[in-house]
Design a protein around this motif. Structure first.
Motif, short mmCIF file in Angstrom:
data_model
loop_
_atom_site.label_atom_id
_atom_site.label_comp_id
_atom_site.label_asym_id
_atom_site.label_seq_id
_atom_site.Cartn_x
_atom_site.Cartn_y
_atom_site.Cartn_z
N UNK A 170 3.81 -36.07 -29.92
CA UNK A 170 3.68 -34.73 -30.53
C UNK A 170 3.69 -34.99 -32.03
N UNK A 171 2.53 -35.28 -32.60
CA UNK A 171 2.51 -35.83 -33.95
C UNK A 171 1.35 -35.27 -34.77
N UNK A 218 3.39 -34.34 -22.84
CA UNK A 218 4.32 -33.90 -23.90
C UNK A 218 4.88 -32.51 -23.60
N UNK A 219 4.45 -31.91 -22.51
CA UNK A 219 4.94 -30.57 -22.18
C UNK A 219 4.17 -29.49 -22.92
N UNK A 220 2.96 -29.82 -23.32
CA UNK A 220 2.13 -28.87 -24.07
C UNK A 220 0.91 -28.51 -23.25
N UNK A 235 -1.46 -35.53 -29.39
CA UNK A 235 -0.64 -34.85 -28.39
C UNK A 235 -0.79 -35.57 -27.05
N UNK A 291 3.97 -38.82 -24.43
CA UNK A 291 4.93 -37.84 -24.93
C UNK A 291 4.70 -37.52 -26.41
N UNK A 308 3.80 -37.55 -38.79
CA UNK A 308 5.11 -36.90 -38.62
C UNK A 308 5.24 -36.28 -37.24
N UNK A 309 6.42 -36.41 -36.69
CA UNK A 309 6.75 -35.77 -35.43
C UNK A 309 6.73 -34.25 -35.65
N UNK A 310 5.99 -33.55 -34.81
CA UNK A 310 5.88 -32.10 -34.99
C UNK A 310 7.24 -31.43 -34.83
N UNK A 362 -6.08 -36.06 -27.58
CA UNK A 362 -5.25 -36.11 -26.37
C UNK A 362 -4.93 -37.56 -26.02
N UNK A 414 11.88 -28.95 -24.44
CA UNK A 414 11.35 -29.67 -25.60
C UNK A 414 12.26 -29.65 -26.81
#
Lengths: 113, 277
Positions: A105-106, A37-39, A33, A103, B70-72, A66, B189
């Motif tokens: 998000x994986x 990423x906006x999280x 993350x 960014x 994988x992209x969440x 992170x 998002x």
């Protein structure tokens, strides 16, 4: 609280991948993350504790890697760690910077039994 | 995906209605009797034993590592691309309107529909947590509308749009406005498949909104600064706002207008017409 949606997507993906691998025991899930990423990391941790209830990920450990956001200056080419998108280039103070990472998000991997 | 809780099937909490419909014609009714885990009886600050910063190889001796990579948000993004393909094939210009509550999105839409309807078919998907109030306002303004009530959800997602579009039956060559849930954080998002994203801020908000909520400005094409008729009465520096926003998104365009007095509205209509050229 969009972190709950994110947490639910994580549960979905991890569950499907576990099924594909033929197991219902997921020991750990590794997440990448980005810090931009906006999280909100604490919200995500809380959301994961809620979203996993009653699923096969209830006892799974989530390892959040992170990824520090980095930016590059378009004027002087300097690359640097960035915390605030509004801050300019630390070298030449130019506002013309762009993000090169942060960014993410994986779901990177699962540890299964 | 259900946005309200982590417990039930896809989208069952999301209610999609046309004005006048009593309940969702798709037949979802939903009770929360069995969802006691929503009501967290523990304080938010509690520690989460099972979430921790990982240190190398801990516990890795026993298991088998499966690469996922994988992209969440992958499934949302795939569905968004399906929506986008549909819009492109039908030459539908879809505009995702995002702002805080109270920035004047719905008033701007009402005016826009009345003016644009003369030469374009306009459709609207309204996103709110509750009520059909905005859908009725849009319907009176003269556009076919579907209301998406997200329950506790704080944003629209691609699946909601996919379902809502099926109810709207949009004519080729139309303009579709998607009024997102009033929220400057969460909607950013979630790709809906829109052609363009527009952020609306009003001069009654702080001029540092872009600095405080940068993410929503990152992927927007246009920033509308609304309620400019109130500028003489508030401390709002338009240039300062633009400067903040341009630091985040170097290509962001701006239109200053007052939806109430209609000053500047022609520039907005021109911007919309240019999207369809």
């Amino acid at each position: 609280m969009h972190e709950l949606s994110i947490a639910m997507s994580i549960v979905d993906i991890a569950t499907k991948e576990a099924e594909k691998a033929g197991t219902d025991v997921v020991l750990e899930v590794d997440l990448d993350i980005g810090t931009m990423a906006g999280i909100e990391f604490e919200s995500l941790e809380f959301a994961l504790s809620v979203a996993t209830q009653g699923t096969l990920l209830e006892k799974t450990a989530f390892n959040i890697n992170r990824i520090q956001a980095k930016a590059k200056c378009l004027d002087c080419n300097r690359e640097f760690d960035i915390r605030d998108i509004l801050s300019g280039c630390p070298g030449c103070d130019s506002p013309n910077i762009f993000l090169t990472s942060g960014k993410e998000l994986r779901i990177s991997s699962l540890l299964i039994e | 995906m259900c946005d309200t809780c982590g417990c039930n099937e896809n989208g069952k909490d999301i209610v999609i209605l046309k004005p006048g419909e009593e309940h969702d014609a798709e037949g979802h009714s939903h009770t929360h009797d069995d969802h006691s885990h929503h009501h967290h009886d523990h304080p938010h600050e509690h520690t989460h034993d099972h979430v921790h910063d990982h240190t190398e190889t801990e516990g890795r001796g026993t298991g088998r590592l499966v690469k996922v990579e994988q992209d969440i948000l992958g499934s949302n993004n795939l569905l968004a691309e399906r929506n986008r393909g549909y819009f492109e094939a039908r030459n539908i210009t879809s505009v995702n309107l995002m702002s805080s509550p109270g920035s004047g999105k719905t008033t701007l839409l009402e005016k826009t529909i009345r003016l644009l309807n003369k030469d374009k078919s306009v459709y609207v998907i309204e996103g709110d947590q509750q009520t059909l109030n905005d859908a009725y306002r849009i319907e009176s303004a003269g556009a076919p509308v579907v209301q998406v009530n997200t329950g506790n959800g704080c944003h629209l997602d691609a699946e909601m749009i996919n379902r809502a579009v099926k109810k709207l039956d949009i004519v080729t060559g139309s303009v579709l406005f998607i009024e997102n849930v009033g929220n400057l954080v969460c909607p950013s998002l979630f790709d809906l498949g829109e052609s363009k994203r527009v952020v609306i801020i009003s001069v009654t908000e702080g001029e540092d909104k872009p600095a405080k909520y940068p993410t929503i400005f990152e992927n927007a094409s246009l920033c509308i600064i609304n309620k400019t008729d109130l500028l003489p009465y508030v401390d709002f520096n338009v240039e300062k706002t633009k400067e903040y926003a341009l630091r985040i998104n170097h290509e962001l365009e701006f239109i200053e207008l007052s939806a109430r007095t209609e000053e500047g509205l022609e520039k907005w209509l021109e911007w919309l017409r240019n999207l369809q050229k």
